[in-house]
Design a protein around this motif. Structure first.
Motif, PDB file in Angstrom:
ATOM      1  N   ASN A   1      14.116  19.473  -8.847  1.00  0.00           N
ATOM      2  CA  ASN A   1      13.369  20.494  -9.584  1.00  0.00           C
ATOM      3  C   ASN A   1      11.867  20.331  -9.356  1.00  0.00           C
ATOM      4  O   ASN A   1      11.147  21.301  -9.084  1.00  0.00           O
ATOM      5  CB  ASN A   1      13.709  20.365 -11.073  1.00  0.00           C
ATOM      6  CG  ASN A   1      13.283  21.582 -11.883  1.00  0.00           C
ATOM      7  OD1 ASN A   1      13.045  22.667 -11.339  1.00  0.00           O
ATOM      8  ND2 ASN A   1      13.181  21.418 -13.187  1.00  0.00           N
ATOM      9  N   ILE A   2      11.390  19.094  -9.404  1.00  0.00           N
ATOM     10  CA  ILE A   2       9.971  18.807  -9.163  1.00  0.00           C
ATOM     11  C   ILE A   2       9.582  19.221  -7.744  1.00  0.00           C
ATOM     12  O   ILE A   2       8.460  19.681  -7.499  1.00  0.00           O
ATOM     13  CB  ILE A   2       9.692  17.303  -9.389  1.00  0.00           C
ATOM     14  CG1 ILE A   2       9.780  16.973 -10.882  1.00  0.00           C
ATOM     15  CG2 ILE A   2       8.320  16.907  -8.841  1.00  0.00           C
ATOM     16  CD1 ILE A   2       9.760  15.491 -11.179  1.00  0.00           C
ATOM     17  N   SER A   3      10.519  19.079  -6.805  1.00  0.00           N
ATOM     18  CA  SER A   3      10.242  19.390  -5.402  1.00  0.00           C
ATOM     19  C   SER A   3      10.331  20.885  -5.091  1.00  0.00           C
ATOM     20  O   SER A   3      10.185  21.288  -3.930  1.00  0.00           O
ATOM     21  CB  SER A   3      11.211  18.616  -4.499  1.00  0.00           C
ATOM     22  OG  SER A   3      11.061  17.220  -4.688  1.00  0.00           O
ATOM     23  N   GLY A   4      10.587  21.682  -6.110  1.00  0.00           N
ATOM     24  CA  GLY A   4      10.557  23.124  -5.930  1.00  0.00           C
ATOM     25  C   GLY A   4      11.833  23.738  -5.391  1.00  0.00           C
ATOM     26  O   GLY A   4      11.831  24.891  -4.942  1.00  0.00           O
ATOM     27  N   ILE A   5      12.929  22.994  -5.425  1.00  0.00           N
ATOM     28  CA  ILE A   5      14.198  23.532  -4.921  1.00  0.00           C
ATOM     29  C   ILE A   5      14.749  24.556  -5.916  1.00  0.00           C
ATOM     30  O   ILE A   5      14.698  24.355  -7.131  1.00  0.00           O
ATOM     31  CB  ILE A   5      15.197  22.396  -4.665  1.00  0.00           C
ATOM     32  CG1 ILE A   5      14.678  21.523  -3.507  1.00  0.00           C
ATOM     33  CG2 ILE A   5      16.588  22.931  -4.346  1.00  0.00           C
ATOM     34  CD1 ILE A   5      15.505  20.303  -3.210  1.00  0.00           C
ATOM     35  N   LYS A   6      15.275  25.639  -5.394  1.00  0.00           N
ATOM     36  CA  LYS A   6      15.754  26.736  -6.242  1.00  0.00           C
ATOM     37  C   LYS A   6      16.917  26.288  -7.118  1.00  0.00           C
ATOM     38  O   LYS A   6      17.755  25.487  -6.712  1.00  0.00           O
ATOM     39  CB  LYS A   6      16.178  27.922  -5.370  1.00  0.00           C
ATOM     40  CG  LYS A   6      15.020  28.597  -4.640  1.00  0.00           C
ATOM     41  CD  LYS A   6      15.517  29.747  -3.777  1.00  0.00           C
ATOM     42  CE  LYS A   6      14.355  30.428  -3.056  1.00  0.00           C
ATOM     43  NZ  LYS A   6      14.826  31.533  -2.171  1.00  0.00           N
ATOM     44  N   LYS A   7      16.973  26.868  -8.310  1.00  0.00           N
ATOM     45  CA  LYS A   7      17.972  26.463  -9.294  1.00  0.00           C
ATOM     46  C   LYS A   7      19.403  26.681  -8.802  1.00  0.00           C
ATOM     47  O   LYS A   7      20.286  25.861  -9.058  1.00  0.00           O
ATOM     48  CB  LYS A   7      17.751  27.222 -10.610  1.00  0.00           C
ATOM     49  CG  LYS A   7      16.454  26.872 -11.326  1.00  0.00           C
ATOM     50  CD  LYS A   7      16.322  27.652 -12.622  1.00  0.00           C
ATOM     51  CE  LYS A   7      15.063  27.263 -13.386  1.00  0.00           C
ATOM     52  NZ  LYS A   7      13.836  27.555 -12.620  1.00  0.00           N
TER      53      LYS A   7
ATOM     54  N   ASP B   1       0.810  -1.210   0.000  1.00  0.00           N
ATOM     55  CA  ASP B   1       0.000   0.000   0.000  1.00  0.00           C
ATOM     56  C   ASP B   1       0.850   1.270   0.000  1.00  0.00           C
ATOM     57  O   ASP B   1       0.328   2.371  -0.174  1.00  0.00           O
ATOM     58  CB  ASP B   1      -0.926   0.023   1.225  1.00  0.00           C
ATOM     59  CG  ASP B   1      -1.869  -1.177   1.232  1.00  0.00           C
ATOM     60  OD1 ASP B   1      -2.387  -1.521   0.152  1.00  0.00           O
ATOM     61  OD2 ASP B   1      -2.078  -1.775   2.305  1.00  0.00           O
ATOM     62  N   PHE B   2       2.129   1.140   0.215  1.00  0.00           N
ATOM     63  CA  PHE B   2       3.040   2.277   0.258  1.00  0.00           C
ATOM     64  C   PHE B   2       3.017   3.022  -1.079  1.00  0.00           C
ATOM     65  O   PHE B   2       2.956   2.418  -2.141  1.00  0.00           O
ATOM     66  CB  PHE B   2       4.454   1.794   0.562  1.00  0.00           C
ATOM     67  CG  PHE B   2       5.480   2.886   0.685  1.00  0.00           C
ATOM     68  CD1 PHE B   2       5.780   3.433   1.922  1.00  0.00           C
ATOM     69  CD2 PHE B   2       6.163   3.365  -0.431  1.00  0.00           C
ATOM     70  CE1 PHE B   2       6.733   4.435   2.054  1.00  0.00           C
ATOM     71  CE2 PHE B   2       7.106   4.367  -0.316  1.00  0.00           C
ATOM     72  CZ  PHE B   2       7.391   4.909   0.928  1.00  0.00           C
ATOM     73  N   ARG B   3       3.109   4.337  -1.012  1.00  0.00           N
ATOM     74  CA  ARG B   3       3.064   5.148  -2.226  1.00  0.00           C
ATOM     75  C   ARG B   3       4.234   6.117  -2.257  1.00  0.00           C
ATOM     76  O   ARG B   3       4.490   6.825  -1.280  1.00  0.00           O
ATOM     77  CB  ARG B   3       1.747   5.920  -2.275  1.00  0.00           C
ATOM     78  CG  ARG B   3       1.666   7.007  -3.338  1.00  0.00           C
ATOM     79  CD  ARG B   3       0.406   7.819  -3.158  1.00  0.00           C
ATOM     80  NE  ARG B   3       0.487   9.111  -3.807  1.00  0.00           N
ATOM     81  CZ  ARG B   3      -0.231  10.171  -3.463  1.00  0.00           C
ATOM     82  NH1 ARG B   3      -1.098  10.078  -2.457  1.00  0.00           N
ATOM     83  NH2 ARG B   3      -0.099  11.316  -4.106  1.00  0.00           N
ATOM     84  N   ALA B   4       4.940   6.138  -3.365  1.00  0.00           N
ATOM     85  CA  ALA B   4       6.038   7.081  -3.564  1.00  0.00           C
ATOM     86  C   ALA B   4       5.500   8.334  -4.247  1.00  0.00           C
ATOM     87  O   ALA B   4       4.880   8.243  -5.314  1.00  0.00           O
ATOM     88  CB  ALA B   4       7.128   6.450  -4.418  1.00  0.00           C
ATOM     89  N   ASP B   5       5.737   9.501  -3.644  1.00  0.00           N
ATOM     90  CA  ASP B   5       5.356  10.755  -4.296  1.00  0.00           C
ATOM     91  C   ASP B   5       6.229  10.992  -5.521  1.00  0.00           C
ATOM     92  O   ASP B   5       5.755  11.467  -6.553  1.00  0.00           O
ATOM     93  CB  ASP B   5       5.495  11.920  -3.303  1.00  0.00           C
ATOM     94  CG  ASP B   5       4.535  11.785  -2.141  1.00  0.00           C
ATOM     95  OD1 ASP B   5       3.390  12.219  -2.276  1.00  0.00           O
ATOM     96  OD2 ASP B   5       4.938  11.236  -1.102  1.00  0.00           O
ATOM     97  N   ILE B   6       7.510  10.687  -5.377  1.00  0.00           N
ATOM     98  CA  ILE B   6       8.434  10.693  -6.513  1.00  0.00           C
ATOM     99  C   ILE B   6       9.133   9.344  -6.528  1.00  0.00           C
ATOM    100  O   ILE B   6       9.786   8.965  -5.557  1.00  0.00           O
ATOM    101  CB  ILE B   6       9.473  11.825  -6.408  1.00  0.00           C
ATOM    102  CG1 ILE B   6       8.784  13.193  -6.440  1.00  0.00           C
ATOM    103  CG2 ILE B   6      10.490  11.719  -7.535  1.00  0.00           C
ATOM    104  CD1 ILE B   6       9.737  14.369  -6.258  1.00  0.00           C
ATOM    105  N   ALA B   7       8.951   8.589  -7.603  1.00  0.00           N
ATOM    106  CA  ALA B   7       9.599   7.287  -7.755  1.00  0.00           C
ATOM    107  C   ALA B   7      10.682   7.402  -8.815  1.00  0.00           C
ATOM    108  O   ALA B   7      10.438   7.956  -9.896  1.00  0.00           O
ATOM    109  CB  ALA B   7       8.580   6.225  -8.154  1.00  0.00           C
TER     110      ALA B   7
END
Length: 449
Positions: free
Chosen positions: A286-292, A167-173
Motif C-alpha cells: 500500500n505504501i508503495s502505491g500498488i493498486k488495491k 551505511d545501507f538504508r531501507a526505504d521500507i523496513a
C-alpha cells in the motif's frame, strides 16, 4: 586499484565479487570449503581470481576491505586477524547498496521472513513492478545490481547480514518479531541478537517507513531506546490505538496511507502467524502505491512458501506437513498452534541454545506422539520424556518417517517442525524438507500400488 577480498564463494560471495570486478576493484575470492562448479564458472568467465580449501592470509589481509559471507562467524581465525588489523568487514548487501539507487524493501524477524518477503515479491510482480528478490532468497543483491538491475528490491535479511551493514538504508523496513534464535552465534546473549535485528532501522529518514508488529514485547521495549525517524506503521491482530493494520470482525484492514480492506477468509495464508505476515506485506504494498485490486488479488492467490507449513499429501488418512523452515522454537510454536488434529511432531537437529519451555503446553495439548530426529537427541529426551507422550528416537529421515507411520492414526497430522538447524544430519533445511517429502510420497505411491 582498490583491493577487496571476498570471504565465501557461494551466492552472496560470488555476487559481491562480480559487482566488485565491474566497479574496478582488484578482487580476490577465498573459501575454506570447496566451491560449487557453477560459482567457479561464474568467477572464471569474469576472470576473477579465487581459491578454495584454504585462505592465503597474506593476500586477504592485504585488502583494504573484506566482504564476508553471512555464514562465516566473527570467530573464524581469518576474520579475527582482519579485525585485529583494522580491515573494514562488510556484508554483500552493504556492498551492493553503494552501487544502486533502487528502492529497498527489507524484511527481518525471527520468524516469517521468507513468507513475507515472497508474498511482497508476488504482489509487486503481479502489479507489474520491476522488482528483484534478494537476500536469503533469490539471486544475490550484488549480482542483480551488477548485471540485472531492478527498480525495486525485496530483500530478506538475516541477523548475520545485518551485523555487517553500516551505511545501507531501507526505504521500507519490516520487523516481524524478535524471539530467541542463533544464540550460539551471539555469545548466548539475547541482547546481542536483538541489537542485530534492530539495525534494520539504521539510516532511515522521515521519507522512509518502518513496519513492525506492535504486540511484540521485545520490539516494544527496544523502540523506547531508539530515535526512529521513519514513519512508523505498526500492525496488530486486533484494532488498538496507534496501529494502522489489523483484523476486525472478519475483515483485514489497513488505514495508512490509504484505506484498504478485504474479507479475512479470502486470504490465501491461514493461521495466526500468517495474519501478521499478510498485514506486513499489505502495508508495504500500500505504501508503495500498488493498486488495491492487485493487493487483494495477490493476498488471495499467493501459493505459499516451500518448506513452510507445506502440505505434502495424505497417506492412510494421515496428513503430512513439511515445516522444515521452522528452525527455532517460536516457529514451531506457530506451527503447532495452527494444528487442528492430533499431531505427531518431528523435532530435533542442531540445537542453537534452545529453550523448549514455550512449546511445552502446546505439545501436551496437541501432540499424540513425538519423533526425535537428530545426531544427538539427549536434550530432547531430558525435556519431553516426562510429558508422558509416546516418543521415538531416530537418526535418519528414513527411520523418522517409518516411526511417524507407526505412531500416526487416521485423522492425525504428521508435522515436521524441528525447532533446530539441520546441519547435524542434512546439508541444509531444504535438504531435510526434500528428504521428508520424497519419503512420504513414496509411502503414498506404495499405497496406491
Amino acid at each position: 586499484m582498490k583491493k577487496i577480498a571476498i570471504l565465501g564463494a557461494a551466492e552472496s560471495g560470488t555476487g559481491a565479487a562480480i559487482l566488485a570486478k565491474k566497479e574496478g576493484y582488484d578482487v580476490f575470492v577465498s573459501d575454506m570449503s570447496p566451491i560449487k562448479e557453477r560459482y567457479k564458472k561464474m568467477l572464471d568467465e569474469r576472470q576473477i581470481v579465487w581459491e578454495e580449501g584454504h585462505h592465503t592470509e597474506a593476500r586477504i589481509l592485504d585488502a583494504e576491505e573484506i566482504v564476508k559471507s553471512p555464514g562465516i562467524p566473527d570467530e573464524a581465525p581469518i576474520v579475527k586477524k582482519a579485525i585485529e588489523k583494522g580491515i573494514r568487514i562488510i556484508s554483500e548487501i552493504e556492498f551492493a547498496g553503494r552501487y544502486t539507487n533502487s528502492k529497498m524493501i527489507c524484511i527481518t524477524g525471527s520468524n516469517g521472513k521468507t513468507t513475507t518477503t515472497s508474498l511482497i515479491y508476488h504482489i509487486f510482480k503481479t502489479a507489474g513492478y520491476d522488482a528483484g528478490l534478494a537476500g536469503n532468497i533469490g539471486n544475490s543483491l550484488a549480482l542483480q545490481v551488477a548485471e540485472e538491475p531492478h527498480e525495486y528490491y525485496i530483500i530478506e535479511l538475516s541477523s548475520f547480514q545485518l551485523d555487517n551493514m553500516y551505511d545501507f538504508r531501507a526505504d521500507i523496513a519490516i520487523l516481524l518479531n524478535i524471539t530467541p534464535d542463533h544464540l550460539d552465534r551471539y555469545g548466548n546473549c539475547m541482547q546481542n541478537y536483538v541489537d542485530a535485528k534492530m539495525r534494520i532501522t539504521q539510516n532511515q529518514t522521515s521519507e522512509d517507513a518502518f513496519i513492525y508488529w506492535a504486540d511484540d514485547p521485545i520490539i516494544k521495549r527496544e523502540l523506547e531506546k531508539y530515535d526512529i525517524k521513519a514513519v512508523q506503521c505498526p500492525f496488530s491482530e486486533v484494532k488498538k490505538k496507534g496501529v494502522i493494520g489489523y483484523m476486525e470482525e472478519g475483515q483485514y484492514k489497513i488505514e495508512y496511507p490509504t484505506p484498504f480492506n478485504m474479507e479475512q477468509e479470502e486470504l490465501s495464508l491461514t493461521g495466526r502467524h500468517n495474519i501478521y505476515n499478510s498485514l506486513a506485506a499489505g502495508i508495504a504494498s500500500n505504501i508503495s502505491g500498488i493498486k488495491k485490486d492487485v493487493i487483494r488479488q495477490s493476498l488471495s492467490d499467493f501459493p505459499g512458501v516451500e518448506h513452510r507449513l507445506e502440505r505434502v499429501c495424505k497417506v492412510d488418512g494421515v496428513e503430512y506437513i513439511n515445516d522444515s523452515k521452522a528452525t527455532n522454537v517460536d516457529a514451531c510454536w506457530y506451527a503447532l498452534e495452527s494444528m487442528k488434529t492430533p499431531t505427531i511432531l518431528i523435532i530435533g537437529g542442531k540445537d542453537k541454545g534452545n529453550d523448549y519451555e514455550p512449546i511445552r503446553e502446546l505439545v501436551k495439548k496437541k501432540c499424540a506422539g513425538l519423533v526425535f530426529l537428530g545426531a544427538d537427541n539427549t536434550k530432547l529426551h531430558d525435556f519431553f520424556d516426562s510429558l508422558g507422550i509416546p516418543v521415538r528416537d531416530t537418526h535418519s529421515m528414513k527411520d523418522c518417517v517409518a516411526a511417524c507411520r507407526e505412531l500416526a492414526k487416521p485423522g492425525d497430522t504428521v508435522l515436521l517442525s524441528p525447532c533446530c538447524a539441520s546441519f547435524d544430519l542434512f546439508k541444509n533445511m531444504e535438504d531435510r524438507g526434500e528428504q521428508f517429502k520424497t519419503l512420504v510420497r513414496e509411502l503414498r505411491k506404495e499405497k496406491d500400488e
